[in-house]
Design an enzyme around this catalytic site. Sequence first.
Site, short mmCIF file in Angstrom:
data_model
loop_
_atom_site.label_atom_id
_atom_site.label_comp_id
_atom_site.label_asym_id
_atom_site.label_seq_id
_atom_site.Cartn_x
_atom_site.Cartn_y
_atom_site.Cartn_z
N LYS A 16 51.39 72.16 3.30
CA LYS A 16 52.63 72.27 2.54
C LYS A 16 53.34 70.91 2.50
O LYS A 16 53.73 70.43 1.45
CB LYS A 16 53.52 73.33 3.21
CG LYS A 16 54.84 73.58 2.52
CD LYS A 16 55.51 74.79 3.16
CE LYS A 16 56.95 74.93 2.69
NZ LYS A 16 57.63 76.08 3.28
N GLU B 97 47.72 66.69 12.44
CA GLU B 97 46.37 67.23 12.68
C GLU B 97 45.59 67.28 11.36
O GLU B 97 44.43 66.87 11.28
CB GLU B 97 46.46 68.66 13.25
CG GLU B 97 47.13 68.77 14.61
CD GLU B 97 48.64 68.93 14.52
OE1 GLU B 97 49.25 68.45 13.55
OE2 GLU B 97 49.21 69.53 15.45
N GLY C 24 55.20 78.76 5.54
CA GLY C 24 53.80 78.51 5.90
C GLY C 24 53.05 79.76 6.30
O GLY C 24 51.95 80.05 5.80
N ARG C 25 53.64 80.56 7.20
CA ARG C 25 52.92 81.74 7.71
C ARG C 25 52.94 82.91 6.73
O ARG C 25 52.41 83.97 7.01
CB ARG C 25 53.49 82.14 9.07
CG ARG C 25 54.98 82.38 9.09
CD ARG C 25 55.52 82.43 10.51
NE ARG C 25 56.98 82.45 10.57
CZ ARG C 25 57.76 81.37 10.46
NH1 ARG C 25 57.22 80.19 10.25
NH2 ARG C 25 59.06 81.47 10.53
N GLU D 18 56.20 83.43 15.48
CA GLU D 18 56.89 82.28 14.91
C GLU D 18 58.12 82.75 14.13
O GLU D 18 59.08 82.01 13.97
CB GLU D 18 55.94 81.50 13.99
CG GLU D 18 56.25 80.02 13.94
CD GLU D 18 55.14 79.23 13.28
OE1 GLU D 18 54.29 78.69 14.00
OE2 GLU D 18 55.12 79.15 12.05
N HIS E 14 36.26 97.04 27.29
CA HIS E 14 35.46 96.60 28.43
C HIS E 14 36.09 95.40 29.11
O HIS E 14 35.42 94.70 29.87
CB HIS E 14 34.04 96.27 27.97
CG HIS E 14 33.34 97.46 27.40
ND1 HIS E 14 32.55 98.30 28.16
CD2 HIS E 14 33.38 98.00 26.16
CE1 HIS E 14 32.11 99.28 27.41
NE2 HIS E 14 32.60 99.14 26.19
N LYS F 22 55.93 68.69 16.54
CA LYS F 22 55.48 67.64 15.62
C LYS F 22 56.16 66.30 15.98
O LYS F 22 55.55 65.26 15.93
CB LYS F 22 55.79 68.04 14.17
CG LYS F 22 54.91 69.21 13.67
CD LYS F 22 55.11 69.54 12.20
CE LYS F 22 54.23 70.71 11.75
NZ LYS F 22 54.29 71.06 10.36
C1 G6Q Z 1 54.29 78.22 9.49
C2 G6Q Z 1 54.59 77.00 10.21
C3 G6Q Z 1 53.39 76.15 10.58
C4 G6Q Z 1 52.81 75.37 9.41
C5 G6Q Z 1 51.86 74.33 9.96
C6 G6Q Z 1 51.19 73.52 8.88
O1 G6Q Z 1 55.10 78.99 9.07
O2 G6Q Z 1 55.54 76.27 9.53
O3 G6Q Z 1 52.37 76.93 11.14
O4 G6Q Z 1 52.19 76.20 8.50
O5 G6Q Z 1 52.55 73.49 10.86
O6 G6Q Z 1 52.14 72.85 8.10
P1 G6Q Z 1 51.72 72.16 6.76
O7 G6Q Z 1 51.22 73.19 5.81
O8 G6Q Z 1 52.95 71.47 6.25
O9 G6Q Z 1 50.63 71.18 7.10
#
Ligand code: G6Q
Length: 554
Positions: A217, A223, A278-279, A364, A395, A514
Site C-alpha cells: 500500500k 521488508e 491493509g488487513r 491488529e 493430537h 517500522k
Molecule cells: C494492516 C497493516 C499491516 C500492513 C503491512 C504492509 O492492516 O497495516 O499489516 O498491511 O505493514 O504494509 P504495506 O502494504 O504498506 O507494505
Amino acid sequence: MSAVQALREAAADGPLHRPVCRLLQAHQAELADVAMRDLFERDPQRFERFSLKLDGLLLDYSKNRMTDDTLALLLRLADEADVAGWRARMFAGDKINHTENRAVLHTALRNRSNTPVRVDGEDVMPGVNAVLAKMGAFAEQVRSGAWCGYTGARITDVVNIGIGGSDLGPQMVVQALKPYRHPQLKVHFISNVDGAHVRETLETLNPATTLFVVASKTFTTQETMTNAHTARAWLLAAAQDETHIAKHFVAVSTNRDAVTAFGIDAANMFEFWDWVGGRYSLWSAIGLSIVLAVGIERFIELLDGAHAMDTHFQTAPLAANMPVILALLGVWYNNFFGCASHAILPYDHYLRSLPAYLQQADMESNGKSVDREGRSVDYATGPILWGATGINGQHAFYQLLHQGTRMVPADFIVSVRAPIPEMQAHHDILIANCLAQTEALMRGRTPDETAAQTTQFVSHKVFDGNHPSNTLMIDQLTPYALGRLIALYEHKIFVQAVIWNLNAYDQWGVELGKQLASRILPELQGDAPVSGHDASTEALIQHYRHMTQARAGL
Ligand code: G6Q
C-alpha cells in the site's frame, strides 16, 4: 497531570460501565454453575432457537453458555452501543477511522449492487470497477499465455512480494481455492525479510518465466522493498536489460511515485485507496495474485460472497445477524467470563492459513487499550486469537481445551462437501471428529460416567465440559462461500470494536515497529558508538556487531 495522562485515566463512563453490563454481570453469576448439557436436556428446541442459516452457511451457536436472557441482555448492549448507527456510518463512507481521517470502505470493493458510495462527495464505485476490470484484463493475458517474459516464453510462476495485509489475505485465499487454480500457473508468496524466504523461493524459479507482483500500500515497507530489490537484481542478472523489468514486475499500491521510482511502469500499477485498510485489502488490487491464480470470474464470486454477507449484516435484525451474534458471544466470554483467548479451528486442509489470517484481522484491529477518545480502557478488548487445523490440533493442544484450567471459546469451521470427492471416507472421519469434539467440549464426562468406564485414575479422566463453541458448517468451500466467511469475521470484529468503543482501523503498534528497526539497522551495520537505548538493547547490538565483525575477520 498532563492532558494525555488525564485522558488515559478517564474511562469510568466507558461502555462496560453501562447499567446493562451490571445486569450481564449478575446474569453471569447465575449461569456460572449451569451446565450446557442440562440446558440441552431441558430444551429440545435449543438448536433450532440458537442457530442461523444463510444460503449454504449454517451457524450453530447453541453450544454456548447462554439462554434467551443472555441474548436479550447482549442485544441490549449492542443497541446501547449503537451498532446499527456505526454500521450505517461505515457503509456510508464516513471517516470512522478518525485517527487517520479515513473512511473504511472495504465493503465498497465488493459492492456488487454498484450503488454509489461517496467519500468526500465523490462516488468511489467507478474507480473500483475500473481497477477490477484492469486486473481481469491483465490476469487474462498472463493466464492465457499472451503475456510473455523477456525471452518470449509464457509466465509459469507468479510471486507476490508483500507482508502483513499485503500478504496474509491473498496467500490464505490462494491456498483455500486450490481446486480452482490455473493448472499451469503457480503462485508463490514472499513476505519475510529473512533472506532464506526469498532465496528458497527464487532458487526454484526461472527468471524468464516469473512475474513479480510487488504488493505494498505504501511502497515503503522495508521488508517488501528489500525483497523486491533482491528479486529485481535476480531478474536483471539473467535478463541483463532494465527494459525487461516491465514484463516481469507489476505493482499494487497507493503510491504511484514510489512505484515508478522502483522502475515499474505506471501502466503496470494497480491502484487502491487510503480507505482500504491493509488487513481488509484482499478485495482490492491486493487480490491481484488471487485473480492470477483463479481467474477474474472466481474472484468476482469471492466478492459476491462477501457482498452477500454485507447485505445480511446490514439488513438482518440484530437477533438474527450472524456477525452480531458471534461478536456478542465473544464479548460475553471476553468481558464477563474473563476468557483471554479465542480459538479458530478449521477442519479443512485448505483453510489451514485461516487462523493466521484472522489473527491479524482481529488482533491488529481490536488489540487496543485506549478507546476512540484516547482514554485508557478498564475492560478487556480484543482476545488473543489463535488456532490451527482441527484434526492436527486434537493430537496436540486440545488437551488444554478439554482439561486445562482456562476456558477457551472456539469456532469450529467445516465443509459438508469433501473438497476431493473420491476422498469421501477421509472426509467422513474429519467431520465425525469435528462434531465429536464440540460435543465432548460441551458435555464433558462426569465422575459417574467416568467411573462406569474405568476404575483407575478416575479423577484424571473426568472432563468438566461446559466449554463453549460455535460451529460454522459450509456447504462447500467455493470462492463465494469463502468470501462470505471472511466478511462474516470482518463484521464480527467491527461489532466488537463498536461495543468496546475502539477504532478498529488504525494500527499504531505496527507503525512503531517500522520506525524502531530503521533506527537500529545503521547501528548494526556501522561502527559508530551505540547509544540512546536501554542497556539490554545496546548490549545485544554490540554483541551482534562484535560477532559479525569477528566472523568477517575485521
Ligand atoms: C494492516 C497493516 C499491516 C500492513 C503491512 C504492509 O492492516 O497495516 O499489516 O498491511 O505493514 O504494509 P504495506 O502494504 O504498506 O507494505
